[in-house]
Design an enzyme around this catalytic site. Structure first.
Site, PDB file in Angstrom:
ATOM      1  N   ARG A   1     -13.751  53.207  84.484  1.00 27.95           N
ATOM      2  CA  ARG A   1     -13.134  52.391  83.697  1.00 27.95           C
ATOM      3  C   ARG A   1     -11.839  52.864  83.465  1.00 27.95           C
ATOM      4  O   ARG A   1     -10.605  52.292  83.269  1.00 27.95           O
ATOM      5  CB  ARG A   1     -13.871  51.792  82.481  1.00 27.95           C
ATOM      6  CG  ARG A   1     -15.274  50.902  82.802  1.00 27.95           C
ATOM      7  CD  ARG A   1     -16.247  50.794  81.796  1.00 27.95           C
ATOM      8  NE  ARG A   1     -17.261  49.860  82.004  1.00 27.95           N
ATOM      9  CZ  ARG A   1     -18.208  49.980  82.678  1.00 27.95           C
ATOM     10  NH1 ARG A   1     -18.370  50.983  83.385  1.00 27.95           N
ATOM     11  NH2 ARG A   1     -19.107  48.751  82.941  1.00 27.95           N
TER      12      ARG A   1
ATOM     13  N   SER B   1     -25.935  42.152  88.261  1.00 22.24           N
ATOM     14  CA  SER B   1     -25.188  43.256  87.563  1.00 22.24           C
ATOM     15  C   SER B   1     -24.400  42.826  86.575  1.00 22.24           C
ATOM     16  O   SER B   1     -23.385  41.978  86.796  1.00 22.24           O
ATOM     17  CB  SER B   1     -24.353  43.894  88.900  1.00 22.24           C
ATOM     18  OG  SER B   1     -23.882  44.803  88.343  1.00 22.24           O
TER      19      SER B   1
ATOM     20  N   SER C   1     -27.898  45.258  81.194  1.00 18.54           N
ATOM     21  CA  SER C   1     -26.938  46.433  81.062  1.00 18.54           C
ATOM     22  C   SER C   1     -25.778  46.139  79.758  1.00 18.54           C
ATOM     23  O   SER C   1     -24.501  46.268  80.147  1.00 18.54           O
ATOM     24  CB  SER C   1     -26.424  46.862  82.089  1.00 18.54           C
ATOM     25  OG  SER C   1     -27.100  47.395  83.043  1.00 18.54           O
TER      26      SER C   1
ATOM     27  N   GLU D   1     -30.646  52.386  83.988  1.00 21.23           N
ATOM     28  CA  GLU D   1     -30.252  53.518  84.361  1.00 21.23           C
ATOM     29  C   GLU D   1     -31.317  54.493  83.942  1.00 21.23           C
ATOM     30  O   GLU D   1     -31.422  55.622  84.413  1.00 21.23           O
ATOM     31  CB  GLU D   1     -29.021  53.955  84.552  1.00 21.23           C
ATOM     32  CG  GLU D   1     -28.460  54.345  82.888  1.00 21.23           C
ATOM     33  CD  GLU D   1     -28.168  52.990  81.897  1.00 21.23           C
ATOM     34  OE1 GLU D   1     -27.237  53.440  80.975  1.00 21.23           O
ATOM     35  OE2 GLU D   1     -28.153  52.078  82.316  1.00 21.23           O
TER      36      GLU D   1
ATOM     37  N   HIS E   1     -30.224  48.466  93.272  1.00 17.14           N
ATOM     38  CA  HIS E   1     -29.318  49.492  92.874  1.00 17.14           C
ATOM     39  C   HIS E   1     -29.174  50.362  94.132  1.00 17.14           C
ATOM     40  O   HIS E   1     -29.247  49.902  95.284  1.00 17.14           O
ATOM     41  CB  HIS E   1     -29.838  50.273  91.726  1.00 17.14           C
ATOM     42  CG  HIS E   1     -29.367  49.800  90.328  1.00 17.14           C
ATOM     43  ND1 HIS E   1     -28.681  50.567  89.308  1.00 17.14           N
ATOM     44  CD2 HIS E   1     -29.078  48.281  89.831  1.00 17.14           C
ATOM     45  CE1 HIS E   1     -28.541  49.716  88.190  1.00 17.14           C
ATOM     46  NE2 HIS E   1     -28.884  48.422  88.746  1.00 17.14           N
TER      47      HIS E   1
ATOM     48  N   LYS F   1     -23.496  62.576  93.031  1.00 15.12           N
ATOM     49  CA  LYS F   1     -22.911  61.299  92.540  1.00 15.12           C
ATOM     50  C   LYS F   1     -22.667  61.190  91.114  1.00 15.12           C
ATOM     51  O   LYS F   1     -21.426  60.658  90.821  1.00 15.12           O
ATOM     52  CB  LYS F   1     -23.884  60.230  92.679  1.00 15.12           C
ATOM     53  CG  LYS F   1     -23.582  58.689  92.554  1.00 15.12           C
ATOM     54  CD  LYS F   1     -24.628  57.765  92.886  1.00 15.12           C
ATOM     55  CE  LYS F   1     -24.336  56.316  92.399  1.00 15.12           C
ATOM     56  NZ  LYS F   1     -23.400  55.690  93.615  1.00 15.12           N
TER      57      LYS F   1
END
Length: 442
Positions: free
Chosen positions: A44, A187, A216, A331, A358, A428
């Protein structure tokens, strides 16, 4: 659009066939660690810095595959990004100098959700064509709602009717923007993607969600907070987010440690009756990983935070099952499931149907792999029921999913003979998971 609701976990045929012997410990672990920066904050921050009016320094960023894919994507659009010196033991700071977004360009999203969703709205602002493609799994992950929303806001997108990657955005140098309705139940990144670029749209953007609850929520809170810190005017109501048109001005963003990545390390203390301290745990944060404090306390741990900001989890020897709705912190599910498989009572984890879309179908993958080791896990449409049973060694497949790989490592701490397939997929979000894990368990 490919079927993204299959109950079969995705296994990339290109995965490494090498197996990593998960270390098993005979004594309680005791460690003090410093985690890499947050992937969610880093990516972000990179987008906001690229859309800002002046050079911005992103301090303590995560440098991993996902953030490197984002950096490469922004560079492809004409943004200048350089590394600068940083404190010893920290990732190099990144200096981002904005420039007019341009094509033609090709963006490799890999299998990074933030790249495949956050960059297309930026590409709609570019002058020229921008092509998006990625790993085979990226073609199956949901982006159709975002594509539809961008079209409604004025973007010209060619996806050959797939509603999925690969696709090409034909940018004209500007975007109309305005109000759009979408279903973000697949999402929360659909909303964040539009908000992050929305201040640069001619009319700003007003996103309204219609459908099942958006998962989320902490990630949406993070987006809104970071936008406001960059000077954007953001208003929110239930299922509604509005960003007014206007300049973004941000000169420095400091990236917090990735609290979601603390999960396997804190779990190591819980399952071995040990003690692990994570340095620099923020007192106030929008990261969903902060929920680990309450979740692991309910599962038998003792959690404390020092005045200096270090968070410590101590295992008590008890590992309890848990009933939890993890919609906002999906997550964390793979690690919670791994601990639950070692508990003294059953667990029921719900609210996570979105995890089927995911990096892999995490619900099916967790059930398959824990059961492969002798467990008793039942799939629910939106979650898992985990009934603890004695586990045995075997191969724990990662499905090219970093969080699957780390959950296998947690089980391997107390179950001899567990081998995790393709442990390098953890790069990742953690540049050197095996090395950091070795520090904890040595």
């Amino acid at each position: 659009m490919p079927d993204s609701t299959s109950t079969q976990p995705h296994q990339n045929a290109a995965s490494s066939e090498e197996h990593w012997p998960a270390p098993t410990v005979r004594a309680p672990v005791s460690a003090r660690i410093r985690l890499p920066g947050s992937k969610s904050v880093t990516n972000r921050a990179l987008v906001l810095a690229a859309l800002s009016e002046g050079t911005c320094l992103v301090r303590r960023p995560l440098l991993s595959r996902d953030s490197e894919l984002m950096i490469d994507a922004l560079r492809a659009l004409g943004i200048e990004i350089t590394q600068s010196a940083s404190d010893e033991g920290q990732a190099p700071d990144l200096s981002i100098t904005p420039a007019p977004l341009r094509g033609p360009a090709t963006v490799d999203v890999g299998n990074a959700g933030t790249v495949m969703r956050f960059v297309p709205p930026m590409a709609a602002l570019a002058d020229g064509h921008v092509r998006f493609d990625g790993d085979p799994r990226s073609h199956e992950r949901p982006v159709g709602e975002l594509i539809g929303a961008l079209r409604a806001l004025g973007a010209d997108i060619d996806d050959e009717g797939r509603g999925a990657l690969p696709l090409t955005i034909h940018g004209t140098g500007s975007m109309r923007g305005g109000e759009v309705v979408l279903d973000a139940s697949g999402s929360s990144q659909f909303v964040s993607a539009l908000l992050l670029s929305g201040a640069r749209f001619d009319e700003g953007v007003h996103v309204r969600h219609q459908g099942p609850p958006v998962p989320s929520q902490p990630h949406l809170d993070m987006t809104v907070e970071m936008l406001r810190a960059a000077g954007a005017e953001v208003t929110t109501q239930e299922n509604s987010w509005k960003v007014e048109p206007g300049p973004l001005r941000v000169t420095e963003i400091i990236v917090e440690p990735d609290l979601s990545n603390a999960a396997p390390f804190l779990a190591a203390a819980l399952v071995t009756k040990g003690e692990v301290t994570v340095q620099d745990w923020p007192e106030h944060t929008t990261q969903g990983g902060d929920a680990l404090r309450g979740l692991f306390t309910r599962m038998g741990g003792e959690v404390s935070r020092s005045e200096e900001g270090d968070l410590t989890l101590r295992g008590t020897g008890a590992i309890h099952g848990i009933t939890a709705d993890l919609r906002d912190v999906g997550e964390l599910t793979p690690t919670i499931a791994a601990v639950a498989a070692l508990a003294d009572s059953p667990s029921r984890l719900t609210g996570i149907e979105h995890l089927r879309r995911h990096e892999t179908d995490r619900i099916a993958a967790l059930a398959t792999e824990i059961n492969r080791l002798g467990g008793d896990v039942e799939e629910l449409p939106d979650g898992l029921v985990i009934r603890p049973r004695p586990l045995h060694g075997g191969v724990f497949h990662s499905y090219d999913d970093h969080r699957m790989a780390t959950s296998g490592a947690v089980i391997g701490l107390v179950v001899p003979g567990v081998e995790v397939e393709n442990i390098v997929t953890t790069r990742k979000t953690i540049p050197d998971f095996p090395g950091l894990w070795a520090e904890v368990v040595s």
